[in-house]
Design a protein around this motif. Structure first.
Motif, PDB file in Angstrom:
ATOM      1  N   THR A   1       0.891  -1.327   0.176  1.00  0.00           N
ATOM      2  CA  THR A   1      -0.019   0.039  -0.014  1.00  0.00           C
ATOM      3  C   THR A   1       0.875   1.175   0.045  1.00  0.00           C
ATOM      4  OG1 THR A   1      -1.594  -1.086   1.334  1.00  0.00           O
ATOM      5  CG2 THR A   1      -1.782   1.343   1.370  1.00  0.00           C
ATOM      6  N   TYR A   2       2.090   1.374   0.786  1.00  0.00           N
ATOM      7  CA  TYR A   2       2.598   2.673   0.880  1.00  0.00           C
ATOM      8  C   TYR A   2       4.029   2.779   0.372  1.00  0.00           C
ATOM      9  CZ  TYR A   2      -1.068   2.664   4.723  1.00  0.00           C
ATOM     10  OH  TYR A   2      -2.088   2.793   5.101  1.00  0.00           O
ATOM     11  N   PHE A   3       4.537   1.544   0.177  1.00  0.00           N
ATOM     12  CA  PHE A   3       6.048   1.504  -0.165  1.00  0.00           C
ATOM     13  C   PHE A   3       6.336   0.659  -1.243  1.00  0.00           C
ATOM     14  CE2 PHE A   3       5.878   2.462   4.471  1.00  0.00           C
ATOM     15  CZ  PHE A   3       6.758   3.458   4.477  1.00  0.00           C
ATOM     16  N   SER A   4       5.386   0.467  -2.297  1.00  0.00           N
ATOM     17  CA  SER A   4       5.584  -0.274  -3.450  1.00  0.00           C
ATOM     18  C   SER A   4       5.993   0.528  -4.641  1.00  0.00           C
ATOM     19  CB  SER A   4       4.642  -1.402  -3.646  1.00  0.00           C
ATOM     20  OG  SER A   4       3.385  -0.647  -3.962  1.00  0.00           O
ATOM     21  N   ARG A   5       5.265   1.611  -4.643  1.00  0.00           N
ATOM     22  CA  ARG A   5       5.255   2.719  -5.866  1.00  0.00           C
ATOM     23  C   ARG A   5       6.441   3.168  -6.368  1.00  0.00           C
ATOM     24  NH1 ARG A   5      -0.188   5.853  -6.923  1.00  0.00           N
ATOM     25  NH2 ARG A   5       0.263   6.704  -9.153  1.00  0.00           N
TER      26      ARG A   5
ATOM     27  N   GLY B   1       9.573   2.616  -4.029  1.00  0.00           N
ATOM     28  CA  GLY B   1      10.718   2.079  -3.346  1.00  0.00           C
ATOM     29  C   GLY B   1      10.254   2.063  -1.850  1.00  0.00           C
ATOM     30  N   LYS B   2      11.180   1.441  -1.195  1.00  0.00           N
ATOM     31  CA  LYS B   2      10.824   1.075   0.243  1.00  0.00           C
ATOM     32  C   LYS B   2      11.288   2.291   1.188  1.00  0.00           C
ATOM     33  CE  LYS B   2      10.356  -3.704  -0.057  1.00  0.00           C
ATOM     34  NZ  LYS B   2      10.987  -5.100   0.036  1.00  0.00           N
ATOM     35  N   GLU B   3      11.734   3.085   0.686  1.00  0.00           N
ATOM     36  CA  GLU B   3      12.205   4.331   1.410  1.00  0.00           C
ATOM     37  C   GLU B   3      11.258   5.470   1.149  1.00  0.00           C
ATOM     38  OE1 GLU B   3      16.515   4.745   1.066  1.00  0.00           O
ATOM     39  OE2 GLU B   3      16.444   2.527   1.742  1.00  0.00           O
ATOM     40  N   THR B   4      10.300   5.453   0.227  1.00  0.00           N
ATOM     41  CA  THR B   4       9.462   6.597   0.143  1.00  0.00           C
ATOM     42  C   THR B   4       8.048   6.038   0.463  1.00  0.00           C
ATOM     43  OG1 THR B   4      11.004   7.349  -1.671  1.00  0.00           O
ATOM     44  CG2 THR B   4       8.692   8.276  -1.838  1.00  0.00           C
ATOM     45  N   TYR B   5       7.363   6.833   1.345  1.00  0.00           N
ATOM     46  CA  TYR B   5       6.045   6.544   1.989  1.00  0.00           C
ATOM     47  C   TYR B   5       5.082   7.586   0.954  1.00  0.00           C
ATOM     48  CZ  TYR B   5       2.036   6.965   4.652  1.00  0.00           C
ATOM     49  OH  TYR B   5       0.536   7.052   5.071  1.00  0.00           O
ATOM     50  N   VAL B   6       4.264   6.732   0.270  1.00  0.00           N
ATOM     51  CA  VAL B   6       3.215   7.280  -0.661  1.00  0.00           C
ATOM     52  C   VAL B   6       2.074   7.692  -0.062  1.00  0.00           C
ATOM     53  CG1 VAL B   6       1.977   7.030  -2.790  1.00  0.00           C
ATOM     54  CG2 VAL B   6       4.470   6.322  -2.621  1.00  0.00           C
ATOM     55  N   VAL B   7       1.736   8.601   0.281  1.00  0.00           N
ATOM     56  CA  VAL B   7       0.801   9.299   1.302  1.00  0.00           C
ATOM     57  C   VAL B   7      -0.711   8.965   0.627  1.00  0.00           C
ATOM     58  CG1 VAL B   7      -0.517  11.503   1.695  1.00  0.00           C
ATOM     59  CG2 VAL B   7       2.135  10.928   1.962  1.00  0.00           C
ATOM     60  N   GLY B   8      -0.870   8.987  -0.637  1.00  0.00           N
ATOM     61  CA  GLY B   8      -2.324   8.766  -1.300  1.00  0.00           C
ATOM     62  C   GLY B   8      -3.114   9.912  -1.335  1.00  0.00           C
ATOM     63  N   ASP B   9      -2.141  11.201  -1.056  1.00  0.00           N
ATOM     64  CA  ASP B   9      -3.010  12.391  -1.488  1.00  0.00           C
ATOM     65  C   ASP B   9      -2.152  13.145  -2.714  1.00  0.00           C
ATOM     66  OD1 ASP B   9      -4.643  12.345   0.721  1.00  0.00           O
ATOM     67  OD2 ASP B   9      -3.798  13.879   1.899  1.00  0.00           O
ATOM     68  N   ALA B  10      -2.813  13.902  -3.354  1.00  0.00           N
ATOM     69  CA  ALA B  10      -2.250  14.724  -4.443  1.00  0.00           C
ATOM     70  C   ALA B  10      -2.159  16.105  -3.711  1.00  0.00           C
ATOM     71  CB  ALA B  10      -3.128  14.925  -5.579  1.00  0.00           C
ATOM     72  N   ALA B  11      -0.833  16.686  -4.301  1.00  0.00           N
ATOM     73  CA  ALA B  11      -0.660  18.204  -3.781  1.00  0.00           C
ATOM     74  C   ALA B  11       0.133  18.667  -4.708  1.00  0.00           C
ATOM     75  CB  ALA B  11       0.277  17.911  -2.278  1.00  0.00           C
ATOM     76  N   ARG B  12       0.327  20.276  -4.548  1.00  0.00           N
ATOM     77  CA  ARG B  12       1.402  21.120  -5.280  1.00  0.00           C
ATOM     78  C   ARG B  12       1.987  21.815  -4.347  1.00  0.00           C
ATOM     79  NH1 ARG B  12      -0.625  26.100  -5.816  1.00  0.00           N
ATOM     80  NH2 ARG B  12      -2.784  26.428  -5.411  1.00  0.00           N
ATOM     81  N   THR B  13       3.196  22.136  -4.889  1.00  0.00           N
ATOM     82  CA  THR B  13       3.975  23.353  -4.169  1.00  0.00           C
ATOM     83  C   THR B  13       4.059  24.427  -4.826  1.00  0.00           C
ATOM     84  OG1 THR B  13       5.837  22.287  -5.030  1.00  0.00           O
ATOM     85  CG2 THR B  13       5.451  21.667  -2.688  1.00  0.00           C
TER      86      THR B  13
END
Ligand code: WTA
Length: 661
Positions: A500-504, A506-518
């Motif tokens: 769910t969180y670390f496959s997209r 790599g194992k060191e990046t937590y994918v939140v499930g939200d879109a955002a912009r900076t």
């Protein structure tokens, strides 16, 4: 204070807010800055230069029975461990150390009941009650590592139950009171809870719901569940009590020994499981542990709310059953020795000005609420808060969903009298603690932006295609460095956790499930979920969960649920429903389907809108295209329909929607 809001100059509040939308930034006032716990922006660089040193300084503000050997064990990502080798106890940190330091008489909670009752619970009161109940749990056979379910309304006993579990190392699994008994059963079954703590009845807007009786109807025979403890609260007569299984809370407490020393637990000992919604119908058991979680919630609670425990009266108007309640009604505030307001009821009972009455009565200084509540208050009119003296407030917080700039400004002007900084805090059940937020004595805020990551947290917006940082425009929000209060796994589902969180990326990046912009200042603007999670009034639901409840109705053939934008609740549930054979849709069926959803999940999950559909738009591989359903529900021009198996479905749906309107 009302002057700034209503505008003595003759301009309407509406016009004033419009003018303010032009102002891009709000700086903390010199007075706020002067007194703030943190006012030097150098803190960000210091924390970034050595995040582990920063987090260990935060951990040092807690009491440890044994100091940790390693701050962060990152030898097996994404299974991170924090403060390994350390031993502590959360309930000791929340209670004993304050009492031992002579602060036992400080009020932990000013509890306000629905019918106007007020109960002040001090730190010494809590310590006494927690020890008794911890012993009672032990007497009932609960051992370290056994799961205890908690299904209670907003009453002080919910805090006692949570801390009693923490005291003996029994992870709790709290289920929000708005969930149905069926959901409680499911969560008790998944977590193999040994004991469930519930209540005779819950009060809501002058009515009483028989909670224990309803729980009984659904609980059936769960082999693992040995005991149900019942708190007397609503004065229900004839509560069914099963011999050999059910016991009264007050009776087991009275029979228990008064002293229960806090168990020294490993920093990584599980503190709680909290089920939350994901992309599929089955909820995820988010697991949080002891040392890192407490470090994260205590530090964020102190600095984000600029907490001065001796003088502040802090009110987080969430429910304990959600993560906001766990972290910012219970653990963060108690770890910091804060005095909180605890509010049992709804915002419109006994009247729509009740929150402001409570602020005035308690002289609350900090208010932490959800945008959906603020939007509701806007609808009810600024006259209601203006009838009360809100001058005690000095800081306002927002959580749970994006806050639109107009609601932000209304909150700032009408509730905050133009003088209170607003902290728009972005985080999740999984992150345990606030991740992106202003620091009120440092950050210039921009209405609608959660601003920048908390010190020690690293966030980025990356491209969906290649995972590279996005310079401008939107992308996936990711957290690129472990943090102490992160979830450790999904209970009993470690593969699902990684997937769910670390496959997209790599194992060191937590994918939140939200879109955002900076933006050009590096501020984050959260857009919303990218998965099939819907956020209704800050309540997190999965479309699959609601769909599977709807199709449980015998007349339903198929259902597709989407989150449709809604002015009041952020998103609202709209369900496209195909009926069996040639059954026709009717108002009765709408009510029946709503009833099934209420029974299976909870009333808050009932669809706001049901759209009868002869067929649903599917790709050639049979996947429902929710994007098209959202377009249609929100009245937008349809996107690309060429990938549909049968493009004519959309035309039929459009005409069905028009007929219904
Ligand atoms: C959303 C609640 C925008 C987001 C603490 C996140 C927000 C989900 C904000 C988590 C905010 C929460 N601005 N969106 N300040 N805070 N969200 O797990 O989509 O119930 O992923 O945790 O709420 O919901 P959860």
């Amino acid at each position: 204070m009302a002057d700034t809001a209503t505008g003595g100059s003759g301009t309407s509040l509406e016009q004033q807010l419009d003018q303010m939308l032009e102002i891009e930034r709000f700086e903390p006032s010199p007075a706020f800055k002067r007194d703030a716990l943190l006012s030097d922006p150098a803190i960000y660089e210091q924390a970034a230069a050595d995040p582990q040193a920063w987090w260990s300084r935060q951990a040092e503000s807690l009491d440890w029975f044994e100091r940790w050997e390693t701050v962060l064990d990152d030898s097996d990502p994404p299974f991170y461990k924090w403060f390994t080798g350390g031993k502590l106890n959360v309930s000791h940190n929340c209670l004993d150390r304050h009492v031992e330091a002579g602060r036992g008489d400080r009020v932990a909670y000013h509890w306000h009941g629905e019918e106007g009752e007020v109960r002040d619970v001090t730190y010494a009161d809590l310590l006494r009650d927690v020890q008794r109940f911890a012993n009672a749990l032990k007497d009932l056979g609960v051992r370290q590592g056994d799961v205890v379910g908690i299904y209670l309304p907003m009453i002080p006993e919910v805090v006692v139950a949570m801390l009693a579990c923490a005291r003996i190392g029994a992870p709790h699994n709290v289920v929000f009171g708005g969930f149905s008994a069926e959901s409680v059963k499911e969560r008790m079954e998944f977590s193999e809870a040994k004991v469930l703590v519930t209540v005779d009845g819950a009060r809501r807007k002058g009515k009483t719901a028989p909670i224990k009786a309803t729980v009984d109807e659904h609980m059936g025979d769960l082999e693992t569940l040995k005991t149900i403890v019942v708190v007397r609260h609503a004065g229900i007569a004839d509560v069914p009590m099963a011999d050999g299984r059910d016991v009264w809370y007050d009776e087991v407490c009275a029979a228990a020994a008064p002293d229960c020393p806090a168990e020294p637990l490993d920093a990584e000992h599980p503190l709680f499981i909290l089920y939350t919604s994901g992309s599929t119908a089955s909820p995820k058991g988010i697991l949080h542990t002891t040392g890192g979680y407490l470090t994260g919630v205590a530090a964020t609670h102190r600095y984000v709310f600029d907490l001065k425990p001796e003088s502040d009266v802090y009110w987080c108007a969430a429910d304990v059953g959600w993560i906001t309640g766990h972290s910012y009604i219970v653990y963060g505030p108690l770890a910091n020795g804060a005095t909180s307001v605890m509010w049992e009821g709804a915002p419109d009972y006994p009247h729509r000005g009740i929150w402001w009455e409570v602020v005035e009565k308690t002289r609350a200084t900090i208010l932490y609420a959800a945008p959906t509540a603020i939007r509701t208050f806007i609808k009810w009119g600024h006259e209601l808060p203006e009838r009360h003296d809100l001058s005690s407030l000095r800081l306002l917080g927002s959580v749970g969903e994006p806050i639109n700039p107009k609601a932000w400004l209304w909150y700032h002007q009408v509730i905050g009298g133009g003088r209170c900084p607003i902290v728009d805090t972005w985080w999740q059940t999984e992150t345990g603690a606030i991740m992106i937020t202003p620091l009120p004595g440092i950050t210039e805020t921009k209405p609608g932006s959660a601003t920048t990551p908390f010190p020690g947290i690293r966030a980025e917006v990356v491209s969906e295609a290649d995972g590279r940082p996005v310079e401008s425009g939107q992308g996936l929000l990711v957290l690129t460095q472990p943090w102490p209060s992160m979830l450790r796994t999904l209970y009993r589902e470690p593969e699902r956790f990684v997937e769910t969180y670390f496959s997209r990326l790599g194992k060191e990046t937590y994918v939140v499930g939200d879109a955002a912009r900076t933006d050009r200042d590096g501020y984050f603007w959260i857009i919303g979920r990218i998965d099939d999670v819907v956020n209704v009034s800050g309540h997190r639901l999965s479309t699959a969960e609601v769909e599977s409840a709807i199709v449980a109705h015998e007349k339903v053939a198929e259902a597709a649920v989407i989150g449709q934008s809604d002015e009041q609740t952020g998103q609202a549930i709209a369900a496209f429903v195909t009926l069996q054979g040639d059954i026709e849709g009717s108002d009765e069926l709408v009510a029946e389907i709503g009833g099934v959803v209420a029974e299976r999940i909870g009333k808050f999950a009932r669809p706001k809108r049901i759209i009868w559909a002869d067929d649903l738009p599917k790709t050639r591989s049979g996947k429902i295209m929710r994007r098209l359903l959202r377009d249609i529900a929100e009245g937008r021009a349809l996107g690309d329909v060429t990938t549909l198996r049968d493009p004519s479905v959309m035309a039929a749906l459009e005409s069905q929607i028009q007929e219904a309107q």
